[in-house]
Design a protein around this motif. Structure first.
Motif, short mmCIF file in Angstrom:
data_model
loop_
_atom_site.label_atom_id
_atom_site.label_comp_id
_atom_site.label_asym_id
_atom_site.label_seq_id
_atom_site.Cartn_x
_atom_site.Cartn_y
_atom_site.Cartn_z
N THR A 81 0.84 -1.21 0.00
CA THR A 81 0.00 0.00 0.00
C THR A 81 0.87 1.25 0.00
O THR A 81 0.60 2.20 -0.74
N GLU A 84 2.49 1.70 -3.41
CA GLU A 84 1.49 2.16 -4.39
C GLU A 84 1.22 3.66 -4.20
O GLU A 84 1.15 4.41 -5.17
N TYR A 87 4.23 5.57 -5.45
CA TYR A 87 4.25 5.53 -6.92
C TYR A 87 3.25 6.53 -7.49
O TYR A 87 3.59 7.32 -8.38
N ASN A 88 2.03 6.52 -6.97
CA ASN A 88 1.00 7.44 -7.48
C ASN A 88 1.38 8.89 -7.23
O ASN A 88 1.17 9.76 -8.09
#
Length: 191
Positions: A81, A84, A87-88
């Motif tokens: 999580t 992610e 990364y976003n």
């Protein structure tokens, strides 16, 4: 059933005679199939192969599970999580930076780095392909620091003082080149 004709021939046999005739035969075996003990060799070999494959699969799965002994699954989920989210966030930042660079180039900024230093980046947001908050800041920067932009003559207001604004040295430079060419023995006439 020709193999039975070879054993019986043309005579009738008792069970004892049949047992004696089959005793040394390698091709024919007598068995009571009523109990279901007989299995075709090909079927037996197939089942043995299936059993070996299943046992190997079980062993491989057990080895794979052993690799995860002591692993904290909840920590792995939290890490995924976090990755992610990072990364976003990073992708959004890169998209905003690229869109900002494109917007500054479209506004004819001579140095995108210099103009970015004057922007309040917290007020600029990317909505799809649109930069929100950039245009108002660019107008203010153009008014205060117009030299940072490549402004064409139609973008500026021209004021005329009524006098001739040519290059005052142009005539002197032309005279210098004419003299230099003559001194070098070159023709100064235009063709």
């Amino acid at each position: 059933m020709d193999f039975l004709k070879e054993i019986f021939g043309d005579k009738a046999m008792t069970y004892a005679d049949l047992e004696q005739a089959l005793k040394d035969s390698k091709d024919i075996k007598i068995g009571n199939l009523a109990g279901g003990q007989y299995v075709d060799k090909a079927k037996l070999d197939g089942k043995i192969s299936e059993l070996n494959t299943a046992n190997q699969t079980i062993k491989d799965l057990q080895d794979a599970v052993k690799k995860f002994d002591g692993v904290d699954i909840e920590k792995l989920k939290a890490d995924v999580t976090n990755w992610e989210t990072k990364y976003n966030t990073d992708i959004s930042k890169v998209k905003l930076e690229n869109a900002l660079d494109v917007g500054l180039m479209a506004a004819k900024a001579k140095s995108t780095k210099a103009v970015k230093a004057l922007l309040n980046l917290d007020e600029i947001k990317l909505d799809g392909d649109n930069l929100l908050g950039l245009d108002t800041q660019l107008e203010k920067i153009k008014q205060d620091n117009g030299y940072l932009f490549d402004i064409t003559p139609e973008d500026t207001t021209q004021v005329s003082s009524g006098g001739e604004h040519g290059d005052p040295l142009k005539g002197d430079i032309d005279k210098f080149f004419t003299a230099a060419m003559s001194g070098a023995g070159l023709s100064t006439e235009s063709k």
